[in-house]
Design an enzyme around this catalytic site. Sequence first.
Site, PDB file in Angstrom:
ATOM      1  N   ASP A 110       0.831  -1.203   0.000  1.00  8.44           N
ATOM      2  CA  ASP A 110       0.000   0.000   0.000  1.00  8.44           C
ATOM      3  C   ASP A 110       0.870   1.260   0.000  1.00  8.44           C
ATOM      4  O   ASP A 110       1.969   1.248  -0.540  1.00  8.44           O
ATOM      5  CB  ASP A 110      -0.910  -0.051   1.238  1.00  8.44           C
ATOM      6  CG  ASP A 110      -2.274   0.568   1.002  1.00  8.44           C
ATOM      7  OD1 ASP A 110      -2.317   1.782   0.731  1.00  8.44           O
ATOM      8  OD2 ASP A 110      -3.289  -0.137   1.094  1.00  8.44           O
ATOM      9  N   HIS A 143      -3.820   5.976   3.513  1.00  6.36           N
ATOM     10  CA  HIS A 143      -4.540   4.814   2.998  1.00  6.36           C
ATOM     11  C   HIS A 143      -3.994   3.509   3.571  1.00  6.36           C
ATOM     12  O   HIS A 143      -4.755   2.638   4.029  1.00  6.36           O
ATOM     13  CB  HIS A 143      -4.434   4.824   1.474  1.00  6.36           C
ATOM     14  CG  HIS A 143      -5.252   3.805   0.770  1.00  6.36           C
ATOM     15  ND1 HIS A 143      -4.752   2.569   0.416  1.00  6.36           N
ATOM     16  CD2 HIS A 143      -6.530   3.844   0.317  1.00  6.36           C
ATOM     17  CE1 HIS A 143      -5.686   1.887  -0.226  1.00  6.36           C
ATOM     18  NE2 HIS A 143      -6.780   2.633  -0.301  1.00  6.36           N
ATOM     19  N   SER A 153     -11.063  -0.627  -1.383  1.00  6.86           N
ATOM     20  CA  SER A 153      -9.859  -0.669  -0.551  1.00  6.86           C
ATOM     21  C   SER A 153     -10.171  -0.986   0.894  1.00  6.86           C
ATOM     22  O   SER A 153      -9.345  -1.564   1.599  1.00  6.86           O
ATOM     23  CB  SER A 153      -9.143   0.685  -0.586  1.00  6.86           C
ATOM     24  OG  SER A 153      -8.274   0.783  -1.665  1.00  6.86           O
TER      25      SER A 153
END
EC number: 3.4.21.-
Length: 399
Positions: free
Chosen positions: A160, A191, A346
């Site tokens: 990520d 994120h 996600s």
Amino acid sequence: MVCLKTLSVFLAAFAAADARAVFKTQGHKNSEMIPDNYIVVMKDGVSQDDFKAHVSSVASIHSTNKAKRGTNTEGMKREFDIMNWRGYHGHFDRDTLEEILNDSKVDYVEQDQVVRISGLVTQRGAPSWGLGRVSHRQAGSRDYVFDDSAGRGVTIYGVDTGIDINHQDFRGRARWGTNTADRDNADRHGHGTHTASTFAGTAYGIAKNANIVAVKVLGSDGSGSTSGIIAGINYCVQDAQQRGILGKAAMNLSLGGGFSQANNDAVTRAQNAGIFVAVAAGNDNRDARNYSPASAPAVCTVASSTINDSKSSFSNWGPVVDIYAPGSDIIAARPGGGSTTMSGTSMASPHVAGMGAYMIGLGADPRSLCDRLKQLATPAIRNPGSSTTNRLLYNGSGQ
């Protein structure tokens, strides 16, 4: 009567054509290709010695062509070796590319492309609901019911934007792995910290006792390259192999781009090696077959659901989707402390990665785990999309 000289010329030409590697046209109409950057994949059975000899030859060819034509190409950038699936990424001029394609040891070449996160940031501080949903057959519960082993002894690789490994939600269970995106070993986007908190956070996570490894493949803007992702996957497999945890590991990829055979091949090798791989289906409300790594048949591809058990409006769909998981308005950790809310496939994928680690901790085999999760899942999703499963992630708690 056939002229033997003519026949021999024909056969030589046929053999040369047959030996030429395939240049794969990848992606979809919105894919962002990276100019003059290529991923080269060797044929199965090419030995490490032959691979090294090929790499050395390509470096020499590129150096000669660069000097001759004055190009600004950089040449060889990184090599891959994922359980004997060998290849490399480089920045090459057209003449060097032609030499590569004509090497009989090369299977295929594809152009590198931009890959992005599959998450959408929303407001901070909203209540989370995903944990309760995946531990109950019926919607509405806020209680998370789970076995207290909670992934103990299992490692999850977060591929990520990086992870704030010092966040209080990880309680010392997180470590830095590698960085193929830039030189900044931190999560400047948020994120990656959010997804890691979802799969293994103490407060917000599914597998609350699992170990966490930060594998940074995306930069602060949430984008990276297919070659960088493959390099990250390469690290995960080699690290798991060196630590003796193949069969006790999972990987989360909350990212995606246009179709890429190389990306799909890399995650397939990781899955077959004994790492459970969960990937996001994508956020374009389109058929996930056109995206990678979502389209890889071997991995567990995850679409996003809402608190009302509907398909999230943004979620990709299609026959490659294996399962739905909560992905709208998910609260989890943010870098520097505290929490934030994000939406996207996600956010759905780490629910499945965490559940994979949870099940591995209870004795499940990573290689067949996606099928097991589909068997356990609740047929709850309304309007899941054309040719798409309606099954929602469930942990088998009995609730």
